[in-house]
Design an enzyme around this catalytic site. Structure first.
Site, mmCIF file in Angstrom:
data_model
loop_
_atom_site.group_PDB
_atom_site.id
_atom_site.type_symbol
_atom_site.label_atom_id
_atom_site.label_comp_id
_atom_site.label_asym_id
_atom_site.label_seq_id
_atom_site.Cartn_x
_atom_site.Cartn_y
_atom_site.Cartn_z
ATOM 1 N N SER A 4 0.825 -1.206 0.000
ATOM 2 C CA SER A 4 0.000 0.000 0.000
ATOM 3 C C SER A 4 0.861 1.259 0.000
ATOM 4 C CB SER A 4 -0.884 -0.013 1.253
ATOM 5 O OG SER A 4 -1.446 1.262 1.489
ATOM 6 N N TYR A 19 -1.701 -0.895 10.990
ATOM 7 C CA TYR A 19 -1.980 -1.453 9.645
ATOM 8 C C TYR A 19 -0.823 -1.107 8.711
ATOM 9 C CZ TYR A 19 -3.544 -1.137 4.811
ATOM 10 O OH TYR A 19 -3.603 -1.218 3.446
ATOM 11 N N LYS A 36 2.369 -3.440 6.750
ATOM 12 C CA LYS A 36 2.739 -3.442 5.321
ATOM 13 C C LYS A 36 4.245 -3.220 5.178
ATOM 14 C CE LYS A 36 -1.276 -4.225 3.501
ATOM 15 N NZ LYS A 36 -1.548 -5.547 2.897
ATOM 16 N N PHE A 45 -2.706 2.536 -4.433
ATOM 17 C CA PHE A 45 -3.152 3.830 -3.924
ATOM 18 C C PHE A 45 -4.588 3.645 -3.432
ATOM 19 C CE2 PHE A 45 0.381 6.743 -4.213
ATOM 20 C CZ PHE A 45 1.330 5.832 -4.630
ATOM 21 N N ASN A 46 -5.574 4.312 -3.966
ATOM 22 C CA ASN A 46 -6.912 4.130 -3.375
ATOM 23 C C ASN A 46 -7.846 3.364 -4.307
ATOM 24 O OD1 ASN A 46 -5.624 6.360 -1.780
ATOM 25 N ND2 ASN A 46 -7.566 6.177 -0.684
ATOM 26 N N LEU A 71 -13.750 6.173 1.868
ATOM 27 C CA LEU A 71 -14.594 7.245 1.336
ATOM 28 C C LEU A 71 -15.688 6.783 0.386
ATOM 29 C CD1 LEU A 71 -15.163 10.302 0.957
ATOM 30 C CD2 LEU A 71 -13.427 10.284 -0.861
ATOM 31 N N THR A 85 -19.460 12.808 6.176
ATOM 32 C CA THR A 85 -18.637 13.878 6.765
ATOM 33 C C THR A 85 -17.324 13.942 5.999
ATOM 34 O OG1 THR A 85 -19.587 13.457 8.946
ATOM 35 C CG2 THR A 85 -17.521 14.721 8.863
ATOM 36 N N PHE A 121 -13.710 14.843 6.090
ATOM 37 C CA PHE A 121 -12.795 15.017 7.235
ATOM 38 C C PHE A 121 -11.777 16.129 6.948
ATOM 39 C CE2 PHE A 121 -14.877 11.810 9.274
ATOM 40 C CZ PHE A 121 -14.674 10.511 8.824
HETATM 41 C C1 WQD Z 1 -9.644 8.830 1.626
HETATM 42 C C2 WQD Z 1 -9.895 10.291 1.903
HETATM 43 C C3 WQD Z 1 -10.287 10.824 4.220
HETATM 44 C C4 WQD Z 1 -14.062 8.727 4.683
HETATM 45 C C5 WQD Z 1 -6.683 3.876 3.403
HETATM 46 C C6 WQD Z 1 -5.414 3.069 3.623
HETATM 47 C C7 WQD Z 1 -4.930 2.496 2.322
HETATM 48 C C8 WQD Z 1 -6.020 1.674 1.730
HETATM 49 C C9 WQD Z 1 -7.249 2.563 1.480
HETATM 50 C C10 WQD Z 1 -6.855 -0.487 2.249
HETATM 51 C C11 WQD Z 1 -9.193 10.783 3.173
HETATM 52 C C12 WQD Z 1 -11.520 11.120 3.378
HETATM 53 C C13 WQD Z 1 -12.886 9.223 4.143
HETATM 54 C C14 WQD Z 1 -15.093 9.613 5.070
HETATM 55 C C15 WQD Z 1 -13.740 11.455 4.354
HETATM 56 N N1 WQD Z 1 -6.303 0.620 2.613
HETATM 57 N N2 WQD Z 1 -12.745 10.565 3.982
HETATM 58 N N3 WQD Z 1 -14.893 10.960 4.890
HETATM 59 O O1 WQD Z 1 -7.194 6.728 4.273
HETATM 60 O O2 WQD Z 1 -6.574 7.358 1.862
HETATM 61 O O3 WQD Z 1 -6.365 4.983 2.603
HETATM 62 O O4 WQD Z 1 -7.658 3.101 2.745
HETATM 63 O O5 WQD Z 1 -7.164 -0.878 1.178
HETATM 64 O O6 WQD Z 1 -3.811 1.675 2.582
HETATM 65 O O7 WQD Z 1 -4.401 3.920 4.115
HETATM 66 O O8 WQD Z 1 -8.615 5.981 2.300
HETATM 67 O O9 WQD Z 1 -11.008 6.110 1.744
HETATM 68 O O10 WQD Z 1 -10.316 6.091 4.196
HETATM 69 O O11 WQD Z 1 -9.899 8.111 2.837
HETATM 70 O O12 WQD Z 1 -13.581 12.683 4.191
HETATM 71 O O13 WQD Z 1 -16.173 9.211 5.584
HETATM 72 O O14 WQD Z 1 -11.297 10.471 2.153
HETATM 73 O O15 WQD Z 1 -10.073 11.875 5.163
HETATM 74 O O16 WQD Z 1 -8.731 12.103 2.946
HETATM 75 P P1 WQD Z 1 -7.154 6.381 2.831
HETATM 76 P P2 WQD Z 1 -10.027 6.511 2.805
#
Ligand code: WQD
Length: 337
Positions: free
Chosen positions: A125, A150, A154, A179-180, A201, A217, A219
């Site tokens: 990741s 977590y 990795k 990435f995402n 998200l 929300t 964040f």
């Molecule tokens: C993305 C953006 C939140 C939820 C993590 C792990 C990565 C991978 C994916 C597993 C951020 C914002 C989120 C919400 C929001 N893990 N957000 N409101 O944290 O980039 O990555 O998940 O597969 O290894 O690190 O992903 O989707 O949680 O967040 O505003 O209800 O969306 O602040 O900026 P992240 P995410």
């Protein structure tokens, strides 16, 4: 037809990779403990590929089960997905993450070595980069102290594999730094299945749009980005799945030891608010959201330098953000209210 052991093969990325493995002429042998998936995902994969798949229900820490799998199948390579992946939960329950994510990998590697299987694609990741010193982030960037257990698992798993390759000159591994991942298969038969309240998200967006959540929300909107919300590199899960096939092909044609980390991202970033507006366009409905406080541990901005995935693997992302969000929405609409 080469048999490929896919651990966590009924999970979000694992299930999409099984589909692409079969489309590419491989035979996936799946092990999954159903800790973060459902058995009917197996039926859905079989429906997409119009054939049955070999499935073992169990845990990657079960040496005897792994030995049985290797005894019953001649395994040419392994794609190791099986791991817990909820960042927030890992902070609350670190031992659960160290035991499962690291213990599972070590057991798989041990049994693989007993069976002279030396091709491993590892699900890593971008979280290993923490807050990158420069963007886009490339594979030579410094590996930072992780913000969560977590992320630490990795980093440790990558080190374990690197040490194994150093000790065994014929061992070959690719560490795919996702990435995402977002979206769902175009058939809407498989997709992301977050158990409980989604921490990621896009499933939170689609559940809000489906009326399962009151509102999303965001964040934080006071980051140093174009609109104040965080930047991420959102990649369609099918593009991500195809990267695993390219990684496997690379390893199978390699005739000496190797261990390469490769970013798997689109190479550009979008903000959270851009994702919301794009979702509203493709779903043709307003999303109920509000701006809230920053989430601790969030990185302000991270997106991939994707040059190495093109040059080493001959892979690049092809599916647009719009299509990714539409696929996610179409999948959500198939799920029970
Ligand atoms: C993305 C953006 C939140 C939820 C993590 C792990 C990565 C991978 C994916 C597993 C951020 C914002 C989120 C919400 C929001 N893990 N957000 N409101 O944290 O980039 O990555 O998940 O597969 O290894 O690190 O992903 O989707 O949680 O967040 O505003 O209800 O969306 O602040 O900026 P992240 P995410």
């Amino acid at each position: 037809m080469k048999n490929i052991l896919v651990t966590g093969g009924l999970g979000f990325i694992g299930s999409h990779t099984c589909v692409e493995l079969i489309h590419s002429g491989f035979n996936p042998i799946v092990i999954d403990n159903l800790d973060n998936s459902e058995i009917w995902i197996k039926d859905r994969i079989e429906k997409i590929v119009d054939r049955s798949i070999v499935f073992y229900q169990g845990d990657c820490r079960d040496e005897n089960l792994l030995r049985t799998i290797f005894k019953e199948n001649s395994i040419s390579g392994i794609i190791h997905f099986a791991a817990h992946k909820a960042v927030g939960e890992s902070v609350q329950q670190p031992l659960k993450y160290y035991d499962n994510n690291i213990g599972g990998l070590v057991t798989v590697l041990k049994v693989a070595q007993e069976n002279n299987c030396s091709n491993l694609v590892f699900s890593s990741s971008c979280t290993v980069y923490g807050t990158p010193d420069q963007l886009p982030v490339d594979e030579s960037a410094q590996i930072k102290t992780a913000e969560s257990p977590y992320g630490t698992t990795k980093i440790i798993c990558e080190k374990i594999i690197q040490d194994l390759v150093r000790a065994n000159k014929d061992y070959k591994s690719i560490l795919l730094r996702y990435f995402n991942p977002i979206g769902a298969h175009e058939s809407s038969l498989i997709g992301e299945l977050p158990l409980g309240v989604p921490s990621n998200l896009v499933p939170y967006i689609t559940q809000t749009a489906a009326g399962l959540r009151e509102s999303l929300t965001v964040f934080g909107s006071d980051y140093q980005t174009k609109d104040g919300s965080c930047v991420r590199d959102f990649i369609h899960v099918t593009d991500l799945a195809k990267a695993h096939i390219k990684a496997l092909d690379f390893l199978l044609q390699k005739n000496e030891g190797t261990c390469e980390a490769v970013n798997i991202g689109t190479g550009h970033g979008n903000t959270v608010l851009e994702l919301i507006s794009t979702f509203e366009e493709v779903s043709e409905q307003k999303l109920n959201y509000e701006i809230g406080a920053r989430r601790s541990g969030d990185v302000e901005a991270v997106y991939a330098d994707s040059k190495k995935s093109r040059s080493l693997l001959g892979w690049e992302a092809e599916i647009s953000l719009e299509k990714s969000l539409l696929d996610a929405w179409n999948w959500q609409k198939t799920l029970a209210k």
